[in-house]
Design an enzyme around this catalytic site. Sequence first.
Site, short mmCIF file in Angstrom:
data_model
loop_
_atom_site.label_atom_id
_atom_site.label_comp_id
_atom_site.label_asym_id
_atom_site.label_seq_id
_atom_site.Cartn_x
_atom_site.Cartn_y
_atom_site.Cartn_z
N HIS A 165 -0.28 5.54 7.83
CA HIS A 165 -1.43 4.66 7.61
C HIS A 165 -1.52 3.69 8.78
O HIS A 165 -0.57 2.98 9.08
CB HIS A 165 -1.28 3.89 6.30
CG HIS A 165 -2.34 2.84 6.09
ND1 HIS A 165 -3.68 3.11 6.28
CD2 HIS A 165 -2.27 1.53 5.73
CE1 HIS A 165 -4.38 2.01 6.03
NE2 HIS A 165 -3.55 1.04 5.71
N GLU A 221 0.80 -1.22 0.00
CA GLU A 221 0.00 0.00 0.00
C GLU A 221 0.84 1.28 0.00
O GLU A 221 0.37 2.33 0.46
CB GLU A 221 -0.95 -0.02 1.20
CG GLU A 221 -2.05 -1.06 1.05
CD GLU A 221 -3.15 -0.88 2.07
OE1 GLU A 221 -4.27 -0.58 1.68
OE2 GLU A 221 -2.87 -1.03 3.29
N HIS A 225 -4.13 0.87 11.20
CA HIS A 225 -5.30 0.00 11.28
C HIS A 225 -5.90 0.06 12.68
O HIS A 225 -6.41 -0.93 13.19
CB HIS A 225 -4.92 -1.45 10.95
CG HIS A 225 -4.34 -1.62 9.59
ND1 HIS A 225 -3.32 -2.52 9.34
CD2 HIS A 225 -4.61 -1.02 8.40
CE1 HIS A 225 -3.00 -2.47 8.05
NE2 HIS A 225 -3.76 -1.56 7.47
N HIS A 283 -11.14 -0.55 7.28
CA HIS A 283 -9.71 -0.71 7.01
C HIS A 283 -8.83 0.02 8.01
O HIS A 283 -7.92 -0.55 8.58
CB HIS A 283 -9.41 -0.24 5.58
CG HIS A 283 -8.02 -0.49 5.11
ND1 HIS A 283 -7.68 -0.49 3.77
CD2 HIS A 283 -6.87 -0.75 5.77
CE1 HIS A 283 -6.39 -0.75 3.64
NE2 HIS A 283 -5.87 -0.89 4.85
#
Length: 265
Positions: free
Chosen positions: A126, A107, A128, A196
């Site tokens: 990023h 990603e 989670h 996500h």
Amino acid sequence: MFRIATIALLFVTIVPSFERQSSPAPQYSPLGQESALIEDLVYANRILYDQGVLDGFGHVSVRDKRNPARFLLSRSLAPGLVTTKDILEYDLEGAPIDPRSRAVYLERFIHAAIYRARPDVQAVVHTHSPSLIAFSVTGTSLRPVYHLSSFLGAGPPIFDIRDAAGMTDMLIRDNHLGDALAKVLAEKPVVLMRGHGAVVVGSSIQQAVYRVIYTEINARLQMDAARLGSITFLSPEEAAKSSANLDAQVPRAWELWKSRIGKIE
């Protein structure tokens, strides 16, 4: 004659020595601008693992100060294990410049797309985070409940990958999906990703780390407060006034978080 020769010899010996002392050769530190940026990136990975925002997954990047068309990101590795030797350079299409046969994050296109779309962004995280995923799937708006998360403003938008690509495995696998995510982020500091996680950006790696940590804290506080009763959120005016002062507080938190990690490789 002997005295003249002796004086001449002393002059030849002393003058070069004097010149060396008064005009020393430039000294270059092994930790130049690029090395310092890499060190900060490693600390960011370790800090976010230590603070429970990243676990075995997630990633953080920083724009290359020498070349804004490049960014730095670890090879594919759990954030808590990242060292300076794991940092790779990428172009704004997400292609590694010299991967040296090492696996890269799938990603990475999240980072590439945001750097393309947002020249002001210097770092991207990023995560989670379970607390943030809860807000991404319920329709409940994540809003600032206290001053340290006032950068959330009226609340982050939610990116639903189905709107961009239909049924997928939920991952940002290419630049098309990365661009769609960046479009929903727009000028905001945070975007939630339905089912996500989230992406948080900053004008520095320290600011991005601060923001993602306090976005996670705000999510937990908001869920706790909702169990007790009706929540009085920060008003838009309060959020704007408070967030204008937050950057001055970032270094204090950053140094504390670094001290918990200690020396890095």
